[in-house]
Write a protein that holds these residues in place. Sequence first.
Motif, mmCIF file in Angstrom:
data_model
loop_
_atom_site.group_PDB
_atom_site.id
_atom_site.type_symbol
_atom_site.label_atom_id
_atom_site.label_comp_id
_atom_site.label_asym_id
_atom_site.label_seq_id
_atom_site.Cartn_x
_atom_site.Cartn_y
_atom_site.Cartn_z
ATOM 1 N N ILE A 21 0.745 -1.264 -0.247
ATOM 2 C CA ILE A 21 0.107 -0.057 -0.004
ATOM 3 C C ILE A 21 0.871 1.204 -0.011
ATOM 4 C CG2 ILE A 21 -2.044 -1.043 0.991
ATOM 5 C CD1 ILE A 21 -1.032 0.150 3.739
ATOM 6 N N SER A 22 2.184 1.169 -0.111
ATOM 7 C CA SER A 22 3.204 2.290 -0.144
ATOM 8 C C SER A 22 3.467 2.969 0.899
ATOM 9 C CB SER A 22 2.513 3.269 -1.364
ATOM 10 O OG SER A 22 3.675 4.375 -1.278
ATOM 11 N N SER A 23 4.634 2.838 1.558
ATOM 12 C CA SER A 23 4.955 3.852 2.665
ATOM 13 C C SER A 23 5.326 5.009 2.555
ATOM 14 C CB SER A 23 6.401 3.018 3.355
ATOM 15 O OG SER A 23 7.386 2.867 2.437
ATOM 16 N N SER A 24 6.011 5.277 1.405
ATOM 17 C CA SER A 24 6.173 6.760 0.930
ATOM 18 C C SER A 24 5.119 7.354 0.644
ATOM 19 C CB SER A 24 7.244 6.631 -0.306
ATOM 20 O OG SER A 24 6.401 5.719 -1.404
ATOM 21 N N ALA A 25 3.819 6.831 0.216
ATOM 22 C CA ALA A 25 2.672 7.617 -0.085
ATOM 23 C C ALA A 25 2.037 7.897 1.226
ATOM 24 C CB ALA A 25 1.569 6.647 -0.961
ATOM 25 N N HIS A 26 2.238 6.887 2.390
ATOM 26 C CA HIS A 26 1.542 7.594 3.727
ATOM 27 C C HIS A 26 2.556 8.323 4.325
ATOM 28 C CE1 HIS A 26 -0.880 3.896 2.533
ATOM 29 N NE2 HIS A 26 -1.765 4.286 3.651
ATOM 30 N N SER A 131 -4.651 -6.138 -9.478
ATOM 31 C CA SER A 131 -5.992 -6.902 -9.732
ATOM 32 C C SER A 131 -5.766 -7.694 -10.845
ATOM 33 C CB SER A 131 -6.963 -5.765 -9.819
ATOM 34 O OG SER A 131 -8.416 -6.692 -10.062
ATOM 35 N N VAL A 132 -5.029 -7.276 -11.918
ATOM 36 C CA VAL A 132 -5.167 -8.226 -13.218
ATOM 37 C C VAL A 132 -3.984 -9.056 -13.123
ATOM 38 C CG1 VAL A 132 -4.092 -7.994 -15.505
ATOM 39 C CG2 VAL A 132 -5.416 -5.963 -14.750
ATOM 40 N N ALA A 133 -2.795 -8.891 -12.068
ATOM 41 C CA ALA A 133 -2.093 -9.867 -11.623
ATOM 42 C C ALA A 133 -2.771 -11.192 -10.917
ATOM 43 C CB ALA A 133 -0.905 -9.263 -10.889
ATOM 44 N N GLU A 134 -3.802 -10.586 -9.954
ATOM 45 C CA GLU A 134 -4.485 -11.737 -9.256
ATOM 46 C C GLU A 134 -5.322 -12.350 -10.192
ATOM 47 O OE1 GLU A 134 -4.789 -12.901 -6.518
ATOM 48 O OE2 GLU A 134 -3.531 -11.668 -5.092
ATOM 49 N N GLN A 135 -5.931 -11.850 -11.289
ATOM 50 C CA GLN A 135 -6.788 -12.739 -12.081
ATOM 51 C C GLN A 135 -5.838 -13.610 -12.792
ATOM 52 O OE1 GLN A 135 -10.146 -12.586 -12.259
ATOM 53 N NE2 GLN A 135 -9.828 -14.367 -13.607
ATOM 54 N N HIS A 136 -4.780 -13.227 -13.413
ATOM 55 C CA HIS A 136 -3.751 -14.223 -13.817
ATOM 56 C C HIS A 136 -3.316 -15.318 -13.021
ATOM 57 C CE1 HIS A 136 0.066 -15.310 -16.241
ATOM 58 N NE2 HIS A 136 0.592 -15.547 -15.084
ATOM 59 N N VAL A 261 -5.950 -4.239 -3.008
ATOM 60 C CA VAL A 261 -6.518 -3.364 -3.952
ATOM 61 C C VAL A 261 -7.576 -2.420 -3.760
ATOM 62 C CG1 VAL A 261 -7.692 -3.801 -6.147
ATOM 63 C CG2 VAL A 261 -5.792 -5.405 -5.526
ATOM 64 N N ALA A 262 -8.428 -2.983 -2.881
ATOM 65 C CA ALA A 262 -9.722 -2.094 -2.519
ATOM 66 C C ALA A 262 -9.310 -0.858 -1.629
ATOM 67 C CB ALA A 262 -10.660 -2.909 -1.593
ATOM 68 N N TYR A 263 -8.191 -1.159 -0.813
ATOM 69 C CA TYR A 263 -7.862 -0.289 0.102
ATOM 70 C C TYR A 263 -6.886 1.155 -0.858
ATOM 71 C CZ TYR A 263 -4.971 2.525 3.648
ATOM 72 O OH TYR A 263 -4.147 3.287 4.432
ATOM 73 N N ARG A 264 -6.340 0.751 -1.693
ATOM 74 C CA ARG A 264 -5.344 1.391 -2.675
ATOM 75 C C ARG A 264 -6.339 2.406 -3.249
ATOM 76 N NH1 ARG A 264 0.162 0.544 -3.515
ATOM 77 N NH2 ARG A 264 0.081 2.046 -5.209
ATOM 78 N N LEU A 265 -7.446 1.567 -3.923
ATOM 79 C CA LEU A 265 -8.440 2.521 -4.836
ATOM 80 C C LEU A 265 -9.220 3.326 -3.981
ATOM 81 C CD1 LEU A 265 -9.977 -0.403 -6.959
ATOM 82 C CD2 LEU A 265 -8.545 1.356 -7.669
ATOM 83 N N PHE A 266 -9.564 2.943 -2.706
ATOM 84 C CA PHE A 266 -10.230 3.981 -1.587
ATOM 85 C C PHE A 266 -9.313 5.273 -1.408
ATOM 86 C CE2 PHE A 266 -10.717 5.329 2.742
ATOM 87 C CZ PHE A 266 -11.786 6.055 2.731
#
Length: 282
Positions: A21-26, A131-136, A261-266
Motif C-alpha cells: 500500500i506504499s510507505s512513501s505515500a503514507h 488486480s489483473v495480476a491476481e486474475q492471472h 487493491v480495495a484499500y489503494r483504490l479507496f
Amino acid sequence: MNILQAIVLGIVQGLTEFLPISSSAHLRIVPALFGWGDPGAAFTAIIQIGTLVAVLLYFAKDIASIAGAVVSGILKGRLFDSDEAKTGWMIVAGTVPIVVLGLLFKKHIETTLRSLYWISASMILLALVLSVAEQHLRNRSRQGLRGKSIREISWKEAIVIGLAQAMALIPGSSRSGVTITGGLFMNLDRETAARYSFLLSIPSVFAAGIFELYKTRAEIMASTQNMVDIAAATLCAFVVGYLSIAFLLAYLRRHTTTIFVAYRLFVGASLIALLAAGRLAP
C-alpha cells in the motif's frame, strides 16, 4: 518535527513498508492530513533502515544461506554452484534497475513526484495492475498450475521483478506492491512473491538509507532533538515492520491481495476528492 510526530511516522513506515500500500505515500499523506510539514524523501530513506533491520532479522537464516553460497561460489570459481548462490546473484541483478533509475531521476523523486496528484494516480494505477495480476494467478490455479518457489525463479523472472521494483521510485507505487505484482505475473505464488520481494529490497534500501544518512549527517547532528527524532522513528519502524512481515506472509498463505487493491483504490480516490475540494494542498 517533534518526538510524537517522529513516532507516528515511524509506526506508519513500519506498518506500510511491507504491505502493498506504499510507505512513501503514507509518509506523505499522514503529515498532510494532520497539517504537518512533508518529512521529505531523505527522512523516508533513513527510517527505512529500521524496516531493513526487520528484514535482516526475520530472514536471517535465508540471508546467511544465500550470502554463504555466494561467497563459496566466488572462492570456488563457480558463481552459480547452488540454488542459493544463483538466488543471491539474481538479487544483485534485480537491484541494478532501481539503482540506475534512482540516480538518474533523483531530483524528480525528491520533488515533483512527491505531489499528492502523482501519489493518488500511482495508488489507483497499481491497484488496477495488481488486480489483473491476481486474475492471472487465479486463471493458472483453475488450470491446475501451481505457483513457483524461490528455487524455481529463473533469470528472466528475476530481471522482470527487478524492473518492476524500479517503479517503486514513484511515491505511491509501493516497493512490495510492484515486486509482488511482478512476481504474480511471473507465476510465483503469493507468499513466494512477497518473500522474494523482501529479500530483493535489502541492497537498494540499505544503499539509499546509508547514502541519505551520510548526506544529511550535518543536519541530523545539528541538534540532539534531530537525532532523537530519527532514532525514535527508526526504532518504531523496526518493531512494527517486523510484525508486518509476519502478518503479510501468514495472510498471503490463505488470502488474495484483494483487500489491498480495495484499500489503494479507496485512498487514491479519497485523495483526488480532497485535492479537488481544496482540503489538501498537492
